[in-house]
Design an enzyme around this catalytic site. Structure first.
Site, PDB file in Angstrom:
ATOM      1  N   GLU A 103      97.842  14.530 -12.145  1.00  0.00           N
ATOM      2  CA  GLU A 103      97.182  13.254 -11.886  1.00  0.00           C
ATOM      3  C   GLU A 103      97.158  12.961 -10.393  1.00  0.00           C
ATOM      4  O   GLU A 103      98.210  12.908  -9.768  1.00  0.00           O
ATOM      5  CB  GLU A 103      97.898  12.130 -12.645  1.00  0.00           C
ATOM      6  CG  GLU A 103      97.848  12.297 -14.163  1.00  0.00           C
ATOM      7  CD  GLU A 103      98.575  11.178 -14.893  1.00  0.00           C
ATOM      8  OE1 GLU A 103      99.219  10.335 -14.223  1.00  0.00           O
ATOM      9  OE2 GLU A 103      98.508  11.128 -16.124  1.00  0.00           O
ATOM     10  N   HIS A 119      95.179   6.820 -16.428  1.00  0.00           N
ATOM     11  CA  HIS A 119      96.562   6.375 -16.643  1.00  0.00           C
ATOM     12  C   HIS A 119      96.670   4.858 -16.451  1.00  0.00           C
ATOM     13  O   HIS A 119      97.520   4.356 -15.707  1.00  0.00           O
ATOM     14  CB  HIS A 119      97.513   7.102 -15.684  1.00  0.00           C
ATOM     15  CG  HIS A 119      98.919   7.180 -16.216  1.00  0.00           C
ATOM     16  ND1 HIS A 119      99.778   8.217 -15.918  1.00  0.00           N
ATOM     17  CD2 HIS A 119      99.621   6.347 -17.025  1.00  0.00           C
ATOM     18  CE1 HIS A 119     100.955   8.009 -16.517  1.00  0.00           C
ATOM     19  NE2 HIS A 119     100.866   6.881 -17.195  1.00  0.00           N
TER      20      HIS A 119
END
Length: 319
Positions: A262, A281
């Site tokens: 990420e 997220h």
């Protein structure tokens, strides 16, 4: 005056609460571990979000007494290194569970009705997509929850009472009474759950014992046309196997709020996988959840600096 170093922005109410309690605050100049290590200085406390706080940063902080994690997962914090120096590490469990559960239901709906593809079709002038959308109703379908903590229990309530889904769940450590109270059928193993569910949603924390990642063999157990949703941890799914299943059409769709890396690299195959919905997220990123989480972190900082044992202390693995 004691100082709390904050690696990434938190809700302003928590900053005001710290300042009102006599704790000075300052932010890192950049949300990187290099900046945190260089700038921690003499701060007695740290609040960190998904950046974490590694061993080098802990070594660079001679006065550190507390690392407060702005969330439930502390896998990016060097908990053992902190414990060696008597530094508290805390987390903030259940402050964002409702928000994550609501996003989970949103992703299930988006995958079931192919909402992102439909939106794109309208913008591209393809109004007739409505005749080929091929969505499914959730009522009467089986939702399988892998993990049955606070988030999963919220999801179960929404899916069962709100959408008329049959909900089953697997967890190795949640008592039978919790399942009974929630009206959810307990499944003895992950394989049985995968075989029976029309929609599978993952809710196991990082490093949890008793469940392997969803790999190619696990995906092969799913019903044709099944949907898979992950709002837990990126490592819970083998990304390459997921992409292959979507490309082969053995999995009807999937939705991920978490990834192994990420943000993803620009050429990551997940970005072009068919039928895959991605969000950055943001499960716990509602105003309400962010305030609850930050305020709990602030309280734990105040408690630790006052010599009180803070709530939700995390122990090193094996401790």
């Amino acid at each position: 005056m004691a100082t709390c170093f904050i690696t990434q922005p938190i809700h302003p109410d928590a900053v005001a609460y710290l300042n009102g309690a006599g704790v000075a605050t300052r932010y890192a100049s950049r949300a990187t571990m290099e900046a945190a290590t260089a700038e921690i200085g003499g701060a007695e406390a740290v609040i960190t979000r998904d950046l974490g706080f590694d061993e080098a940063a802990i070594r660079a902080a001679p006065n550190l007494r507390l690392v407060a994690c702005h969330g439930s997962g502390t896998n990016r914090i060097a908990v053992a290194a902190a414990a060696e120096r008597g530094i508290w590490v805390t987390n903030a469990p259940n402050t964002n569970s409702r928000s994550v559960a609501e996003l989970t239901m949103g992703l299930i709906l988006a995958a079931a009705r192919r909402i992102p593809v439909a939106d794109r079709a309208v913008r591209d002038g393809q109004w007739d997509f409505r005749y080929a959308a091929g969505g499914i109703e959730l009522a009467g379908k089986t939702l399988g929850l892998i993990g049955f903590g606070a988030i999963a229990r919220h999801v179960a309530a929404m899916a069962g009472a709100g959408f008329g889904m049959r909900v089953v769940a697997w967890s190795p450590n949640v008592p039978d009474a919790v399942f009974a109270q929630a009206g959810v059928m307990r499944v003895d193993g992950v394989e049985a759950l995968l075989r029976s569910a029309d929609v599978v949603s993952l809710h196991r924390p990082a490093g949890a014992a008793g469940a392997t990642p969803i790999d190619a063999a696990a995906l092969a157990l799913l019903k044709p046309g099944a949907l898979l949703v992950n709002t837990s941890r990126g490592t819970a799914i083998d990304s390459a196997a997921l992409v292959a299943a979507l490309q082969a059409g053995t999995l009807a769709g999937a939705a991920l709020d978490v990834l192994v890396r990420e943000p993803p690299l620009v050429h990551d195959p997940v970005l072009s996988a068919p039928g895959l919905i991605l969000t950055p997220h943001l499960g716990g990123a509602t105003g309400e959840a962010l305030r609850r989480t930050a305020m709990l972190c602030a309280q734990q900082v105040i408690d630790a600096l006052a010599g009180r044992t803070p709530a939700h202390c995390v122990q090193p693995s094996g401790a």
